[in-house]
Design a protein around this motif. Structure first.
Motif, short mmCIF file in Angstrom:
data_model
loop_
_atom_site.label_atom_id
_atom_site.label_comp_id
_atom_site.label_asym_id
_atom_site.label_seq_id
_atom_site.Cartn_x
_atom_site.Cartn_y
_atom_site.Cartn_z
N GLU A 176 -11.80 18.79 -11.49
CA GLU A 176 -10.91 19.79 -10.86
C GLU A 176 -9.73 20.06 -11.80
O GLU A 176 -9.36 21.21 -12.04
N ALA A 177 -9.18 19.00 -12.39
CA ALA A 177 -8.03 19.16 -13.30
C ALA A 177 -8.44 19.91 -14.57
O ALA A 177 -7.71 20.79 -15.06
N ALA A 178 -9.63 19.60 -15.09
CA ALA A 178 -10.10 20.26 -16.32
C ALA A 178 -10.28 21.76 -16.07
O ALA A 178 -9.85 22.60 -16.87
N LEU A 179 -10.87 22.11 -14.93
CA LEU A 179 -11.08 23.53 -14.60
C LEU A 179 -9.76 24.22 -14.34
O LEU A 179 -9.53 25.35 -14.79
N ALA A 180 -8.83 23.51 -13.66
CA ALA A 180 -7.52 24.11 -13.37
C ALA A 180 -6.76 24.40 -14.67
O ALA A 180 -6.06 25.40 -14.79
N ARG A 181 -6.93 23.51 -15.67
CA ARG A 181 -6.24 23.69 -16.96
C ARG A 181 -6.89 24.78 -17.77
O ARG A 181 -6.31 25.30 -18.72
N GLY A 182 -8.18 25.07 -17.48
CA GLY A 182 -8.88 26.12 -18.21
C GLY A 182 -9.44 25.68 -19.55
O GLY A 182 -9.64 26.50 -20.47
N VAL A 183 -9.73 24.37 -19.69
CA VAL A 183 -10.30 23.90 -20.97
C VAL A 183 -11.69 24.51 -21.16
O VAL A 183 -12.39 24.79 -20.19
N LYS A 184 -12.07 24.73 -22.41
CA LYS A 184 -13.39 25.31 -22.71
C LYS A 184 -14.41 24.22 -23.03
O LYS A 184 -15.61 24.47 -23.07
N VAL A 185 -13.87 23.02 -23.31
CA VAL A 185 -14.70 21.87 -23.63
C VAL A 185 -14.18 20.65 -22.87
O VAL A 185 -12.96 20.44 -22.79
N SER A 186 -15.08 19.93 -22.25
CA SER A 186 -14.69 18.62 -21.70
C SER A 186 -15.72 17.61 -22.23
O SER A 186 -16.28 17.83 -23.32
N GLY A 187 -15.98 16.55 -21.49
CA GLY A 187 -16.97 15.59 -21.99
C GLY A 187 -16.77 14.23 -21.38
O GLY A 187 -16.24 14.11 -20.27
N ALA A 188 -17.17 13.19 -22.10
CA ALA A 188 -17.06 11.82 -21.59
C ALA A 188 -16.65 10.89 -22.72
O ALA A 188 -16.83 11.21 -23.91
N THR A 189 -16.10 9.76 -22.33
CA THR A 189 -15.58 8.77 -23.28
C THR A 189 -16.01 7.37 -22.84
O THR A 189 -15.92 7.05 -21.65
#
Ligand code: GRF
Length: 210
Positions: free
Chosen positions: A140-153
């Motif tokens: 939800e936070a990633a979409l709200a920020r509008g990032v074009k790339v996310s992922g996992a760590t």
């Protein structure tokens, strides 16, 4: 006192996996061991804080010892911490894997297994991590920020929340029409379920047991 890493080169590398939910990351580890992607390792035990966790069913279906240690069953938090520590010590793990485990790992356990606890987090740390960033909240936070790339760590667990040394990361595209659920699913499929077995294999190979 830190637990010695047992030098049992003939025996398989012993994993204990801590879970709280559906167990898809646990399943990825089980599948990687069963199909040989991870050699000379075994899941000695799966431990959940949640008796309803489907992850426990997954373990049982594969003949893996599974138990539940619930914080609510202890009057004091310290008693839960001690019970979890002794359950872990009993399994003499070479590596403890947090696979969707939602309980903060007690400091006594971090110290007892220094450098031998790893966690999978569903974002590219240092983005969208730390207190409150778990499960769908991360996406939800990633979409709200509008990032074009996310992922996992995958990172080593230290006394902080998602703050330990980073071991592996994998980027995943964010799509225009993503919902938190669709983004979570893609990150699990394309990143988490690949990174966690890969990180375990790194430990097994480093310990010279592969
Ligand atoms: C998922 O949100 C995953 O991103 C995170 O923990 C949650 C549960 O995963 N690592 P799982 O299906 O229980 O492995």
């Amino acid at each position: 006192m830190e637990q010695p890493v047992q030098n049992r080169s003939a025996e398989p590398f012993r994993l204990v996996v801590l879970v709280s939910g559906g167990g898809t990351n646990l399943q990825a580890i089980i599948d990687a061991i069963e199909d040989g992607a991870i050699q000379n390792a075994k899941i000695a035990c799966v431990i959940s804080n949640n008796p309803e966790a489907y992850a426990l069913e997954r373990a049982k279906k594969h003949g893996i010892k599974a138990c539940c240690i619930r914080p609510a069953d202890f009057s004091e938090r310290e008693a839960y911490d001690a019970a979890l520590l002794s359950a872990l010590q009993e399994e003499t793990p070479d590596l403890i894997v947090l696979a969707g485990f939602l309980v903060i790992v007690p400091k006594i356990i971090i110290h007892a297994f220094e450098g031998r606890i790893i966690n999978i987090h569903p974002s590219l740390i240092p983005s969208f991590c730390g207190k409150g960033y778990w499960g769908l909240h991360v996406h939800e936070a990633a979409l709200a920020r509008g990032v074009k790339v996310s992922g996992a760590t995958v990172h080593v667990v230290d006394e902080g929340t998602d703050t330990g040394p980073i071991l592996l990361q994998k980027a995943v595209e964010v799509r225009e029409d993503d919902t938190p659920e669709s983004l979570q699913r893609r990150i699990m499929e394309e990143a988490e379920w690949k990174l966690l077995p890969q990180a375990i294999r790194m430990f097994v190979e480093t310990e010279g047991k592969a």
